[in-house]
Design an enzyme around this catalytic site. Structure first.
Site, PDB file in Angstrom:
ATOM      1  N   GLU A 173      20.484  24.667  93.652  1.00 60.00           N
ATOM      2  CA  GLU A 173      19.966  24.380  93.356  1.00 60.00           C
ATOM      3  C   GLU A 173      19.007  23.366  93.883  1.00 60.00           C
ATOM      4  O   GLU A 173      18.842  22.146  93.247  1.00 60.00           O
ATOM      5  CB  GLU A 173      21.545  22.977  92.909  1.00 60.00           C
ATOM      6  CG  GLU A 173      22.166  23.837  91.906  1.00 60.00           C
ATOM      7  CD  GLU A 173      22.915  23.248  90.769  1.00 60.00           C
ATOM      8  OE1 GLU A 173      22.854  22.167  90.453  1.00 60.00           O
ATOM      9  OE2 GLU A 173      23.768  24.289  89.875  1.00 60.00           O
ATOM     10  N   GLU A 301      28.239  30.166  90.063  1.00 59.05           N
ATOM     11  CA  GLU A 301      28.590  28.782  89.862  1.00 59.05           C
ATOM     12  C   GLU A 301      28.842  29.605  88.098  1.00 59.05           C
ATOM     13  O   GLU A 301      27.387  29.448  87.407  1.00 59.05           O
ATOM     14  CB  GLU A 301      27.530  27.860  90.077  1.00 59.05           C
ATOM     15  CG  GLU A 301      28.016  27.393  91.151  1.00 59.05           C
ATOM     16  CD  GLU A 301      27.516  25.816  91.494  1.00 59.05           C
ATOM     17  OE1 GLU A 301      27.527  24.793  89.942  1.00 59.05           O
ATOM     18  OE2 GLU A 301      27.042  25.198  92.291  1.00 59.05           O
TER      19      GLU A 301
END
Ligand code: AHR
Length: 497
Positions: A173, A301
């Protein structure tokens, strides 16, 4: 009667076991207590890993495990987690709940866990706050066999042989908690960092995963690929994608895991189905740079994200898991199968006690969630070949939250049988289905079903409230079978041909 057409003769692609992968982070009670209790715990364990949890995870055949984060990985300095435990640094887990992280679970413990699970390893490196040297030394520590400072250090710490790192994430991220980078900057950083993720063992190459987009951020995908594109062969094996299902779509008020109404049901399933758009649109951008689909889409995810259970630490992301989560899992796993030409791995967030967990623990107690049961049914798809299938559906739902009533995927398993997995998204309507298998006579069918009320879930007091049962109502007639799938259910049919 809805028709399901299956053509076992038309193979659509290989279903990597990794499509049913998992994710574990130093977050709340995922690693500590949920998986690792330490060698001296009263909870039965093998080398610190709790036996009940490891056994339950082995049953669903966890194929790959991602660690140590998530946002935790963006601040993780791996050398803090090696060597004698009494010397390991104690520090604050700044991201998740401000609790003490004593680093008693580190690289050696992760590798031990994967050994016990018999799964592949997916290490996520720290590009957010770590150096190139640190990342490169971690790879050397784990995978180099010969004489070198890091290999020697590993041996001093008791592990003579190198480990196999199957996947290595170069950042997490990085558009957010991993450094708030712009995609062009990340692309350049990726080129630099990945250079030093060396393949020390040509027989066991590491697959490198670049940080991909947050949900519908197509600009990120475009720019990262544009920046890294001309960098030569082998520079990138996968590009990640993160997408969570929030019932309300609002991070400020996500909604309860157990206290929801019909609208909360359909809104959640409708938002789950957005995954298909994401796969198609990110996939279309990837196709421009990589038409041969050599770079895997790695959805590392995914899952539901609700408000935490009342009274629990907001930084621990602990939530219950109902039949709604079972449907979310069934829908997503069917989607990953259907898009296996591009999607090569997917990791549910997270394995134990965090977000859409397959297992919940409380002290020495453990429950398998409805999501665990879905993984247990779908494991028949691991390593199978996807075959052509389509189902007739109708639109159902509430207000703006429309969904098809059914989803499915079908594979030819390693056992030579066809495996049909179906979800019925309707809260109140069963569906009669006639499945037609092109030019293929059906010998017999065995079924397993998970069903219950929309809020049904397992608790520590009633750990088996939601469980699978044999599904007997299938009639076989030549190359056709007929059955009725109840409302709010996930079904697995094992078809002998
Ligand atoms: O899974 C919880 C968090 O969600 C992860 O740490 C992060 O990568 C994502 O934002």
């Amino acid at each position: 009667m809805a028709k399901l057409y299956v053509n076992p003769k038309v193979k659509k692609g290989h279903l990597n076991p990794e499509l049913q992968g998992h994710f574990s982070e130093h977050l709340g009670r995922c690693i500590y207590e949920g998986i690792y209790v330490g060698e001296n715990s009263e909870i039965p364990n093998v080398n610190g890993m709790r036996t009940d949890v490891v056994e339950a995870l082995k049953e669903i055949q966890v194929p790959v495990l991602r660690w140590p984060g998530g946002c935790f990985a963006d601040e993780y300095h791996w050398k803090d987690g090696i060597g004698p435990k009494e010397n390991r640094k104690k520090m604050i887990n700044t991201h998740w709940g401000g609790v003490v992280e004593d680093n008693s679970f580190g690289t050696h413990e992760f590798m031990e866990l994967c050994k016990q699970l018999g799964c592949k390893t997916y290490i996520n490196g720290n590009m957010g706050s770590g150096t190139v040297q640190e990342m490169s030394e971690w790879v050397e520590y784990m995978t180099f066999e010969g004489v070198s400072p890091m290999a020697d250090l590993r041996k001093e710490n008791g592990h003579e042989e190198p480990w196999k790192v199957d996947y290595f994430g170069v950042g997490n991220e990085n558009w957010g908690c991993g450094g708030n980078m712009r995609p062009e900057f990340y692309g350049d950083m990726y080129r630099r960092y990945q250079t030093y993720v060396r393949n020390y063992n040509p027989n066991a190459p590491i697959s490198k995963i670049a940080c991909g987009a947050n949900a519908g951020d197509y600009h990120w995908t475009e720019k990262v690929l544009e920046t890294t594109f001309d960098h030569g062969n082998g520079y990138m094996d996968g590009l990640s994608l993160h997408y969570y299902t929030l019932p309300t779509g609002d991070w400020g008020k996500k909604g309860s895991s157990t206290d929801f109404d019909e609208k909360g049901w359909y809104a959640t399933l409708n938002r789950t189905l957005f995954m298909e758009n994401l796969i198609k649109r990110h996939g279309a951008i990837m196709d421009q740079y990589d038409p041969e689909k050599k770079i895997g889409m790695i959805i590392d995810e995914w899952g539901t994200w609700y408000d935490v259970e009342p009274g629990t630490n907001p930084g621990f992301l602990y939530q219950q898991n109902t039949m709604r989560d079972a449907l979310v899992a069934g829908i997503n796993l069917n989607l990953f199968n259907k898009n296996c030409d591009r999607v090569k791995m997917a990791n549910i967030a997270q394995m134990v006690n965090v977000l859409q967990a397959v297992i919940l623990t409380e002290g020495e107690k453990m429950v398998k969630t409805p999501t665990w049961h879905v993984f247990n049914m779908y494991k028949a798809h691991q390593d199978a070949e996807l075959v052509e299938s389509t189902i007739e559906t109708k639109e159902i739902g509430m207000d703006e939250f429309k969904v098809p009533n059914l989803t499915e995927s079908v594979s030819l398993g390693v056992d030579g049988k066809l495996h049909v997995t179906l979800t019925n998204l309707s809260l109140d309507e069963a569906s009669d289905i006639e499945a037609v298998f092109t030019e293929t006579a059906v010998k017999s069918v065995k079924g397993t079903i998970l069903t219950g009320g929309m809020k049904a879930h397992n608790t520590f007091e009633e750990p088996d409230a939601v469980h699978t049962e044999n599904f007997d109502g299938v009639k076989v007639d030549g190359n056709k079978i007929t059955f009725t799938i109840p409302a709010c259910s996930v079904l697995h049919l094992e078809v002998e041909i």
